[in-house]
Scaffold this motif. Structure first.
Motif: not given
Length: 712
Positions: A441-444, A446-452, A460-463, A473-480
């Motif tokens: 779910r975290l991968r999907d 992240a892929e939906q948040a950034i296009d090709e 990003l959905t925060v857990s 998940s929270r770190s990825f959301a902050n980075i995005v």
């Protein structure tokens, strides 16, 4: 790109295979336990023999008839009275002796009183044994004689014909001789020697056979001492004795063979131990059996009955019996009860442990049955009397009881291990499944948040979980979020720059125009001309940046319409042929209409960018090939130009913003790498795909645009 490999669940399942070490460890543990049980069984059996020997110590009266005065016992000469299960019917048929046929001793030439090297067994030989039942001693003789000589009907002599001579040492130490001779088949009695008085206590039956004759005898036990011998006299006529074959010398008390009768007193003492699953023997100092009790063939029944109450009934028991036991007993062996026992009924016992006990030292021994089905433990303990060894007590047990306990222990242990492995594996599988699903779910997300193209499209959905995956998940959301802000800044930078640079560029250009009007020196005019060229190039860059920005804004707000793609391409190519008179074009466009949904103006801009790009890279003497075809539900536009090939590492990044493969030192016009970026924007607007590749000979480049055809 899909990467093949083991997933998290597969790795957890693979790691859980190490749980299979548990059954091996359990098996090794139970095997060690079985070794200790065998040692305990050995000590217990030695203790049993010690207890029985203690009950027989210092009781020499029990061994008075055990030939303790004899230095050596010889098979055939010294007789052993086997216990017989039933009374023998004296009829000469020998049917009652069939169960004991293997116990009969065969007497042949070696037992002739006068040795004859050329002796033929057909002239005289016999099989013989003695047995004890109740208060009588039974004897059987199966005699081979090619000429049977009966006693004459009118003859008073009893010893000038075929006859049987019996020598007995009475309980009082007297040597008594008897003879049996008959005139015909049937019931016979003995005569005393030398008086020839009838002796009716010795009864028998004489029966002629095809190879000789049979004699069955019965005599009371109370007339026997400790010595007994038989002799068969063969006469072929009334004048000459042909052969005399005997168990021992019946004429000399000193050389007469001994007879050993199983002791009922000793058997009563050991009988109680025969019900414990052990077989007990008592032997004299010549290894001859004085008493026996118990049967090891059925010893496993004692263990089975003791364990029967532990078995649980029900569904689990049925499941275990039907499914688990066939699996377990691939490596386990069930103790057999039908093993071959060669010592079930013998006259003498041999063995290193017995020899050791008769020397006064207790010992034990392990042996395997001849059919390799069972292991038998034997323990021997000496019996003392008057500071001498009178005999020994031998106890035997199979390891079936220990093996049964081992199997039961392994069954229960394997049940627990299988349950632990099953529960552990399922728990690990679901745990790994939950972790892997959260990671997916975290991968999907992240892929939906950034296009090709690397643009941030959503957050990003925060857990809310407090573990490491939630923290990731929270770190990825902050980075995005930070990447989204930076991307937004870059996307708006071109429009901001173009807006901010237009005014200073206009001021510089007007100032240069005014200076050019007042400049009179040729050198000044030269510098002013160069400055104006630079301002024009800068203005063109600003215009290009504004064009890309306006196009993105237009695409977001443009209305879609249906149009004929073939007509648009055909019209544009006619205009390019007039505008670029020096260029060569090879055009192949379908004559049938190709309906698509989008914007004809946008597609014309796409074609402008592709043709301009091809003109810049095509060799002057080569043609640009433009082809539009329909394949299934796609309209495919290809533009080939002969010229430099694309770098091998550029891939689809050539359609990204600010990407160009032009050589900076050779390009004459300013380029920001926005042309093919605009092509991709328009293709995406038409829900199509665009790709760039080198021609097969690497002598040019092909741009291919695929647009879905509108459904009619």
């Amino acid at each position: 790109m899909t990467r093949w490999g083991l997933g998290l669940r597969s790795k957890v399942i693979l790691l859980s295979c190490f749980l299979f070490v548990l059954p091996w460890l359990g098996y090794e543990y139970v095997w060690e336990m079985e070794k200790y049980l065998r040692k305990g069984q050995e000590k217990t059996l030695v203790g049993t023999t010690r207890a029985l020997a203690t009950a027989l110590h210092e009781r020499p009266a029990l061994f008075e008839n055990a030939s303790e005065f004899t230095d050596k016992v010889e098979k055939g000469r010294d007789l052993y009275a086997y216990n017989i299960n039933n009374a023998i019917r004296l009829d000469g048929e020998l049917g009652d002796w069939l169960p004991y046929e293997n116990l009969m001793w065969h007497y042949q030439g070696a037992y002739l009183q006068t040795p004859t090297p050329s002796h033929d067994e057909r002239d005289l030989s016999f099989k013989h044994m003695v047995g004890k039942y109740s208060q009588h001693l039974y004897a059987v003789f199966a005699i081979t004689d090619n000429h049977v000589q009966y006693r004459g009907k009118n003859s008073l002599a009893v010893d000038r014909n075929d006859h049987l001579k019996i020598a007995i040492k009475s309980p009082h130490g007297e040597l008594k001789n008897y003879i049996i001779a008959t005139r015909e088949d049937g019931w016979v009695n003995a005569f005393t020697l030398p008086e020839l008085n009838p002796y009716t206590d010795i009864q028998g039956y004489f029966k002629r056979t095809e190879v000789g004759y049979n004699i069955e005898l019965r005599m009371p036990l109370n007339m026997l001492g400790n010595k007994l011998g038989f002799a068969i006299s063969d006469w072929d006529n009334n004048t000459e004795q042909r052969h005399l074959m005997a168990t021992s010398n019946v004429n000399d008390a000193s050389t007469l063979g001994t007879v050993l009768l199983p002791s009922p007193e000793i058997k009563r003492i050991i009988k109680g131990m025969g019900h414990s699953g052990s077989r007990i023997w008592v032997v004299d100092k010549h290894h001859r059996v004085l008493a026996q009790s118990g049967n090891i063939q059925h010893a496993d029944g004692v263990w089975a009955s003791s364990l029967q109450g532990d078995e649980e009934q029900g569904l689990w028991h049925d499941f275990e019996t039907q499914f688990l036991h066939p699996l377990y007993y691939q490596i386990l062996t069930k103790p057999p009860s039908d093993f071959l026992d060669i010592l079930h009924d013998v006259a003498a016992l041999q063995g290193s442990h017995i020899a050791s006990a008769l020397r006064g030292e207790p010992a034990s021994n392990w042996r395997i049955t001849p059919d390799n089905k069972a292991v038998i433990l034997s323990a021997a303990y000496p019996i003392w009397g008057n500071d001498q060894v009178l005999g020994a007590v031998i106890a035997e047990e199979t390891t079936n009881g220990v093996r049964t306990l081992r199997n039961k222990a392994l069954e229960k242990l394997f049940n627990v291990i299988i349950a632990v492995m099953l529960i552990g594996t399922i728990s690990l599988f679901f745990f790994a499944s939950r972790i892997s699903s959260r990671i997916r779910r975290l991968r999907d997300s992240a892929e939906q948040a950034i296009d090709e193209q690397g643009r941030v499209r959503s957050q990003l959905t925060v857990s809310e979980d407090s573990d490491e995956i939630g923290d990731l998940s929270r770190s990825f959301a902050n980075i995005v979020n930070r990447l989204g802000g930076y991307t937004h800044y870059l996307e708006n930078m071109s429009s901001r720059l173009s807006h901010e640079l237009r005014t200073p560029v206009a001021v510089v250009r007007s100032s240069l125009e005014n200076l050019q009007l007042t400049a009179t020196e040729p050198q000044q005019q030269k510098y002013l001309t160069r400055a104006q060229e630079g301002v024009m190039r800068l203005n063109k860059l600003i215009t290009t940046m504004s064009e890309a920005t306006r196009l993105e804004q237009s695409i977001n707000t443009a209305a879609r319409e249906d149009y004929d793609l073939a007509q648009v391409v055909q019209g544009c190519m006619q205009g390019y042929a007039l505008a670029y008179a020096n260029a060569k074009f090879e055009v192949e466009v379908m004559s049938q209409p190709i309906p698509v949904n989008g914007s004809a103006d946008f597609f014309a801009q796409l074609l402008d960018k592709l043709i301009n790009n091809a003109l810049e890279f095509t060799h002057s003497d080569r043609a640009i090939t433009v082809k539009l075809v329909q394949h299934n539900a796609l309209a495919i536009l290809t533009i080939d130009n002969q010229g430099p090939a694309l770098p091998s590492d550029i891939g689809d990044h050539i359609f990204d913003s600010m990407v160009s493969v032009r050589s900076q030192d050779k390009q004459q016009q300013p380029h920001l790498g926005l042309g093919l970026y605009i092509v991709r924007l328009i293709t995406d607007y038409h829900r199509g795909k665009v790709s760039a590749s080198n021609l097969p000979d690497n002598d040019g480049v092909r741009i291919e645009v695929q647009i879905p055809i509108r459904n009619s």
